[in-house]
Design a protein around this motif. Sequence first.
Motif, PDB file in Angstrom:
ATOM      1  N   ARG A  88       0.857  -1.181   0.000  1.00 31.52           N
ATOM      2  CA  ARG A  88       0.000   0.000   0.000  1.00 31.52           C
ATOM      3  C   ARG A  88       0.895   1.232   0.000  1.00 31.52           C
ATOM      4  N   GLY A  89       0.657   2.116  -0.951  1.00 29.91           N
ATOM      5  CA  GLY A  89       1.492   3.302  -1.017  1.00 29.91           C
ATOM      6  C   GLY A  89       1.550   3.865  -2.415  1.00 29.91           C
ATOM      7  N   HIS A  90       2.691   4.446  -2.765  1.00 31.83           N
ATOM      8  CA  HIS A  90       2.871   5.089  -4.058  1.00 31.83           C
ATOM      9  C   HIS A  90       3.781   4.265  -4.962  1.00 31.83           C
ATOM     10  N   LEU A  91       3.491   4.334  -6.250  1.00 36.24           N
ATOM     11  CA  LEU A  91       4.418   3.893  -7.286  1.00 36.24           C
ATOM     12  C   LEU A  91       4.670   5.088  -8.196  1.00 36.24           C
ATOM     13  N   VAL A  92       5.929   5.367  -8.451  1.00 37.81           N
ATOM     14  CA  VAL A  92       6.302   6.494  -9.301  1.00 37.81           C
ATOM     15  C   VAL A  92       6.663   5.972 -10.688  1.00 37.81           C
ATOM     16  N   GLN A  93       6.076   6.585 -11.725  1.00 37.66           N
ATOM     17  CA  GLN A  93       6.450   6.274 -13.111  1.00 37.66           C
ATOM     18  C   GLN A  93       7.360   7.416 -13.579  1.00 37.66           C
ATOM     19  N   PRO A  94       8.657   7.203 -13.599  1.00 38.53           N
ATOM     20  CA  PRO A  94       9.612   8.316 -13.736  1.00 38.53           C
ATOM     21  C   PRO A  94       9.626   9.003 -15.086  1.00 38.53           C
ATOM     22  N   THR A  95       9.234   8.322 -16.168  1.00 38.86           N
ATOM     23  CA  THR A  95       9.238   9.016 -17.450  1.00 38.86           C
ATOM     24  C   THR A  95       8.159  10.097 -17.491  1.00 38.86           C
ATOM     25  N   ILE A  96       7.055   9.874 -16.790  1.00 33.14           N
ATOM     26  CA  ILE A  96       6.024  10.920 -16.695  1.00 33.14           C
ATOM     27  C   ILE A  96       6.542  12.070 -15.837  1.00 33.14           C
ATOM     28  N   THR A  97       7.142  11.736 -14.691  1.00 33.14           N
ATOM     29  CA  THR A  97       7.705  12.762 -13.815  1.00 33.14           C
ATOM     30  C   THR A  97       8.720  13.614 -14.563  1.00 33.14           C
ATOM     31  N   ASP A 126      -2.264  16.763 -22.389  1.00 28.03           N
ATOM     32  CA  ASP A 126      -2.876  15.687 -23.172  1.00 28.03           C
ATOM     33  C   ASP A 126      -1.976  14.459 -23.223  1.00 28.03           C
ATOM     34  N   ASP A 127      -0.685  14.692 -23.401  1.00 25.49           N
ATOM     35  CA  ASP A 127       0.258  13.580 -23.447  1.00 25.49           C
ATOM     36  C   ASP A 127       0.334  12.894 -22.085  1.00 25.49           C
ATOM     37  N   GLU A 128       0.269  13.686 -21.015  1.00 23.73           N
ATOM     38  CA  GLU A 128       0.272  13.109 -19.665  1.00 23.73           C
ATOM     39  C   GLU A 128      -0.912  12.159 -19.491  1.00 23.73           C
ATOM     40  N   LYS A 129      -2.104  12.592 -19.928  1.00 17.58           N
ATOM     41  CA  LYS A 129      -3.290  11.765 -19.794  1.00 17.58           C
ATOM     42  C   LYS A 129      -3.124  10.444 -20.541  1.00 17.58           C
ATOM     43  N   ILE A 167      -1.939   4.502 -20.150  1.00 19.20           N
ATOM     44  CA  ILE A 167      -1.090   3.343 -20.459  1.00 19.20           C
ATOM     45  C   ILE A 167      -0.607   2.673 -19.178  1.00 19.20           C
ATOM     46  N   VAL A 168      -0.179   3.494 -18.210  1.00 16.95           N
ATOM     47  CA  VAL A 168       0.295   2.946 -16.937  1.00 16.95           C
ATOM     48  C   VAL A 168      -0.829   2.231 -16.202  1.00 16.95           C
TER      49      VAL A 168
END
Length: 222
Positions: A67-76, A87-90, A95-96
């Motif tokens: 339980r917690g956070h998962l970071v997707q670094p390419t978005i960050t 729009d690209d973020e959405k 996809i994630v």
Amino acid sequence: MTMSSEAPFSTVVATVRVLVAAARHFTQRGLLVAIIAPLMLVGCYLPDAFTIDLNVDQNGDYRLSYRGHLVQPTITEGLMNGSIDEDDEKKRVEIVLADLKRDSGVKQLTYQGNGIFNIVYERRSNIIRDKSYVFVRRNSRILEMFFRAESNTVEIRGGFVPDQYEERLNALGYQMTGKIEIRTTAGVRSHNAAEFLNTGGQNRLRWEIKSITDPVPNVIIG
């Protein structure tokens, strides 16, 4: 722990924590920051603000919850350097979400922003039958287990940050926090837990992660 044709996992962990720390620090001031190191992290996830609970029976049955956070670094990274728009973020978030939801262990999943996802994950299986298990992915090894038939033992390991990255991360003021508890009815051959108890035939091992220098699980049971 490495990724094929990509940076070592330990380097990935350190780099992403730098990004998340910088994002938190500079977002409040409306500033952009330069990326310190290149990222090759498509499909990679890193932990933050988490609780891990793992129960392993002597027969190999196990129950894991995260339980917690998962970071997707390419978005960050893209949000920080302006290479992706709203729009690209959405699209990337969709996809994630689709990728993570392929795993039936995902019970709850929402997007918080800045490449950070809130997740509740639960899995039940048998490590002797499965031989190995990795959470979340082989290129994102937050926690992994292996059954060693030659010694009839199970090895449990977490990720780590090498010493050369600690000074940089501390300078940014980023300290990952998390709590980990492992319970087992099997014997404990070795461990690095901060707290170890044996109650009613059950061994309990605990780690409280307060900084990047704190040890993560390294346990052998059997």
